[in-house]
Each structure stands twice: as C-alpha cells, then as structure tokens.
Motif scaffolding. Sequence first.
Motif, mmCIF file in Angstrom:
data_model
loop_
_atom_site.group_PDB
_atom_site.id
_atom_site.type_symbol
_atom_site.label_atom_id
_atom_site.label_comp_id
_atom_site.label_asym_id
_atom_site.label_seq_id
_atom_site.Cartn_x
_atom_site.Cartn_y
_atom_site.Cartn_z
ATOM 1 N N ASN A 3 0.851 -1.186 0.000
ATOM 2 C CA ASN A 3 0.000 0.000 0.000
ATOM 3 C C ASN A 3 0.887 1.236 0.000
ATOM 4 O OD1 ASN A 3 -2.641 -1.249 0.116
ATOM 5 N ND2 ASN A 3 -2.056 -1.911 2.167
ATOM 6 N N VAL A 4 1.439 1.541 -1.173
ATOM 7 C CA VAL A 4 2.401 2.644 -1.284
ATOM 8 C C VAL A 4 1.748 3.978 -0.974
ATOM 9 C CG1 VAL A 4 3.917 3.884 -2.877
ATOM 10 C CG2 VAL A 4 3.801 1.381 -2.954
ATOM 11 N N LEU A 5 0.542 4.198 -1.507
ATOM 12 C CA LEU A 5 -0.100 5.501 -1.341
ATOM 13 C C LEU A 5 -0.567 5.740 0.088
ATOM 14 C CD1 LEU A 5 -2.127 5.856 -4.655
ATOM 15 C CD2 LEU A 5 0.181 6.613 -4.114
ATOM 16 N N ASP A 6 -0.669 4.685 0.878
ATOM 17 C CA ASP A 6 -1.030 4.855 2.282
ATOM 18 C C ASP A 6 0.169 5.250 3.135
ATOM 19 O OD1 ASP A 6 -3.643 4.251 1.782
ATOM 20 O OD2 ASP A 6 -3.455 2.129 2.333
ATOM 21 N N GLN A 7 1.358 5.223 2.532
ATOM 22 C CA GLN A 7 2.574 5.469 3.303
ATOM 23 C C GLN A 7 3.391 6.621 2.717
ATOM 24 O OE1 GLN A 7 4.614 1.701 3.417
ATOM 25 N NE2 GLN A 7 2.768 0.582 3.961
ATOM 26 N N ILE A 8 2.703 7.570 2.067
ATOM 27 C CA ILE A 8 3.411 8.715 1.497
ATOM 28 C C ILE A 8 3.982 9.578 2.624
ATOM 29 C CG2 ILE A 8 3.145 10.856 0.190
ATOM 30 C CD1 ILE A 8 1.095 9.524 -1.510
ATOM 31 N N SER A 9 5.254 9.920 2.498
ATOM 32 C CA SER A 9 5.926 10.775 3.487
ATOM 33 C C SER A 9 6.951 11.631 2.760
ATOM 34 C CB SER A 9 6.613 9.919 4.560
ATOM 35 O OG SER A 9 7.656 9.142 3.972
ATOM 36 N N LYS A 10 7.726 12.400 3.500
ATOM 37 C CA LYS A 10 8.758 13.227 2.887
ATOM 38 C C LYS A 10 9.781 12.382 2.139
ATOM 39 C CE LYS A 10 8.468 17.117 6.130
ATOM 40 N NZ LYS A 10 9.209 17.937 7.108
ATOM 41 N N ASP A 11 9.928 11.117 2.556
ATOM 42 C CA ASP A 11 10.923 10.254 1.924
ATOM 43 C C ASP A 11 10.584 9.950 0.469
ATOM 44 O OD1 ASP A 11 12.354 10.173 4.250
ATOM 45 O OD2 ASP A 11 11.398 8.337 4.975
ATOM 46 N N ASN A 12 9.302 9.954 0.117
ATOM 47 C CA ASN A 12 8.967 9.664 -1.279
ATOM 48 C C ASN A 12 8.259 10.834 -1.966
ATOM 49 O OD1 ASN A 12 6.451 9.340 -0.003
ATOM 50 N ND2 ASN A 12 6.686 7.107 0.060
ATOM 51 N N THR A 13 8.482 12.034 -1.446
ATOM 52 C CA THR A 13 7.997 13.234 -2.133
ATOM 53 C C THR A 13 9.159 14.172 -2.475
ATOM 54 O OG1 THR A 13 7.547 14.312 -0.008
ATOM 55 C CG2 THR A 13 5.712 13.154 -1.082
ATOM 56 N N ARG A 14 10.395 13.702 -2.315
ATOM 57 C CA ARG A 14 11.570 14.478 -2.686
ATOM 58 C C ARG A 14 12.685 13.524 -3.051
ATOM 59 N NH1 ARG A 14 12.984 16.875 3.348
ATOM 60 N NH2 ARG A 14 13.562 14.903 4.333
ATOM 61 N N PHE A 15 13.668 14.040 -3.791
ATOM 62 C CA PHE A 15 14.777 13.183 -4.209
ATOM 63 C C PHE A 15 16.038 14.018 -4.369
ATOM 64 C CE2 PHE A 15 12.397 14.577 -7.892
ATOM 65 C CZ PHE A 15 13.374 15.085 -8.741
ATOM 66 N N THR A 16 17.187 13.373 -4.487
ATOM 67 C CA THR A 16 18.481 14.037 -4.589
ATOM 68 C C THR A 16 18.751 14.478 -6.024
ATOM 69 O OG1 THR A 16 19.360 12.682 -2.775
ATOM 70 C CG2 THR A 16 20.960 13.761 -4.215
ATOM 71 N N ILE A 17 19.279 15.690 -6.214
ATOM 72 C CA ILE A 17 19.725 16.158 -7.521
ATOM 73 C C ILE A 17 21.150 15.662 -7.735
ATOM 74 C CG2 ILE A 17 20.144 18.167 -8.983
ATOM 75 C CD1 ILE A 17 17.215 17.712 -8.301
ATOM 76 N N PHE A 18 21.357 14.867 -8.769
ATOM 77 C CA PHE A 18 22.678 14.264 -9.004
ATOM 78 C C PHE A 18 23.644 15.285 -9.615
ATOM 79 C CE2 PHE A 18 19.996 10.257 -9.848
ATOM 80 C CZ PHE A 18 19.872 10.037 -8.490
ATOM 81 N N GLU A 19 24.940 15.115 -9.275
ATOM 82 C CA GLU A 19 25.995 15.969 -9.804
ATOM 83 C C GLU A 19 27.129 15.106 -10.330
ATOM 84 O OE1 GLU A 19 27.197 18.600 -6.729
ATOM 85 O OE2 GLU A 19 25.230 19.584 -6.526
ATOM 86 N N ASN A 20 27.978 15.701 -11.163
ATOM 87 C CA ASN A 20 29.118 14.972 -11.708
ATOM 88 C C ASN A 20 30.039 14.493 -10.590
ATOM 89 O OD1 ASN A 20 28.293 15.361 -14.361
ATOM 90 N ND2 ASN A 20 29.455 17.277 -14.578
ATOM 91 N N ASP A 21 30.553 13.275 -10.777
ATOM 92 C CA ASP A 21 31.520 12.660 -9.848
ATOM 93 C C ASP A 21 30.939 12.433 -8.458
ATOM 94 O OD1 ASP A 21 33.505 12.790 -11.866
ATOM 95 O OD2 ASP A 21 33.950 14.872 -11.301
ATOM 96 N N GLN A 22 29.628 12.470 -8.361
ATOM 97 C CA GLN A 22 28.994 12.230 -7.056
ATOM 98 C C GLN A 22 28.940 10.737 -6.771
ATOM 99 O OE1 GLN A 22 25.010 13.714 -6.835
ATOM 100 N NE2 GLN A 22 24.570 12.757 -4.859
#
Length: 309
Positions: A3-22
């Motif tokens: 039940n993914v939609l029952d467990q929406i939190s900040k963890d799955n409403t944002r993500f990391t912007i990738f950079e070179n050599d990261q």
Amino acid sequence: MGNVLDQISKDNTRFTIFENDQVLTADQLNDLFNYLDVQNKLTRTKAIGVGIIYGLEIGVIDNKHLVVSKGAAITTDGDLLYFDYDQEFDQYDVFEDLNAKYPYFLNDSNQPLPMFELRDSRLVGAIPGKDLSTLEATTGTLLKDYVGILYLEDYNNDPDLCTGTDCDNKGITAVKELKILLIHKNNIGALLQSMPSMNKDYFSIDDLNIPRVVVNTDLDTYKELNASFNNALVVKEEIIAKLTKAYQVCKLVVEDDFEGETQQKSGKAYWKNNLNLVNPFMANTYMIMHAISVMPIMSLGKVYFQMIC
C-alpha cells in the motif's frame, strides 16, 4: 499487496539532484525511484480513476474450466493490472498468503479467509494443482457462488545468501505477481472492510427490478396500449423506498444531476410527487430510468469481478 499511497511521506515526495563525480548511495537511488513510483500511482488514482477499465469478465466453460477475458484495471494503490488475452484456468489450490501477508485477507479473528488460487497447468513452470472440475464435489459448493479477485501479490524477497565465509546476496528483489483468486460469496463481506464507507453502502442497495410489460395481441387502441404500460409500471411503495435509500447512499455523487427541489430529494415525498405526474406512463418510464442512470457503480478497494455465471 503493498500500500504505497497509504505510506506517502517526505521520503517519497523528494529526491536528490545528481551531480558529476557524485558517489550515489542506495538510499538516494531508492528515493528517486519511490518519488517516480508515487507520482505514477497518483496519476492513475487521482487523474484516471480506479476499478475495472474494460473486460476482465469471468465465466465457466463446458469443461468446467474458468476463463477471464482480456482487460485492464487500476487498484486503489495505483497498480495497473491487465491481461493481453483471454486466460483459461484448469487447476486450483488453496491460497496461502505466505509472502505479502495482506491484512485484508484475515477475518476478525485474525484467521485467513478461505480462498482458492487459479492456475494454468499449460504454462511453463506452473505449480501443479487440483483439477478445477473437482472443486464443486470436493468443497460441496457451486462455482456460480464464487467471486473472482484480481490480486497483485506485492512483496520484497530477501534471499539472504550470506554465510560465514561467502556472501552471494545481490540485494532484495521486489516481486509483483498477478493472481486470480476465488472466494465464496458468503465470505466476501469480510473483504469489504478495505472499502470506503460510501462504497460499502452502495453494495447494500437493493436491486431495482422493473416489471415486464405484457402487450396482448388483441390491443386496438393507444389507450389500451398505454394501460398495459401503466399496469406494469405503477409506482409501488417498494420502488419509492428503494429509490429513497439509493439517493441517500449516492447523494454525494448524484446530487447535481437532480435539478431543483433540493430540500426534499432524500425523502419519499419527493419521489411520490415526481413519479405520479399527469401522464403516468411517461412519468414512470422517465423517472425510473433517470434514477437508475445516475446511480453509478462505486470503485472497490481491490479489483473484484462479478459473480461467476
């Protein structure tokens, strides 16, 4: 089923912007996947809708095999389920929810609801089961008394292959396996606990049966023809009571389809006044068919089929 939609939190409403050599971590990659997964599911549930889209009809053929027609559906958790072609099942076995441990498959006593899993013995690698033609004799029930459930078994499988000297574990595998289950109509009520309250009430509405008009061959005038319809479509208290209950249950959805007289729509007086107009035949036919047409089928928490016929 997850039940993914029952467990929406900040963890799955944002993500990391990738950079070179990261240097990327598992958490950063999983956050991106979870964000995209949630957005995809929300698009289906909020913008498209849930329930059966088309097809997925279930029935019995001459050899006592069950057939599910091709079709598609969306669950309330945003999973798209589909069959590209008609599926024929010739075997069954007792369903044991050993992997996903779906909570709605348990009764009030925390015991698993009795269900059967359908199988196709012709598929490569299929787990052998019992011949479906023996189900009625074995269980003392009739196939027509069962309801089909389109169920996505969704769980994470962790093989945990590590030992004291070696570790071949390649990570956790997300398993999503589509299954067809059968549950007897007497047990379907326990599954409805996962449905919104309005949807539960919808399935408590009594069927509205319109009497068949008997037209004799010896009718000569329009007046006699009109009388035949009036005799069949006379407004009875039973019809008024059923329409009153149906409106009260579906009011949130259908209220805008009724114009004027907003104060008394839910009462019996409203239906009596509108079903007993000057022309009984036209009043009965229009109002009854209009009332039926605006009572839509509510979507279910899981995807259920109609009764097997």
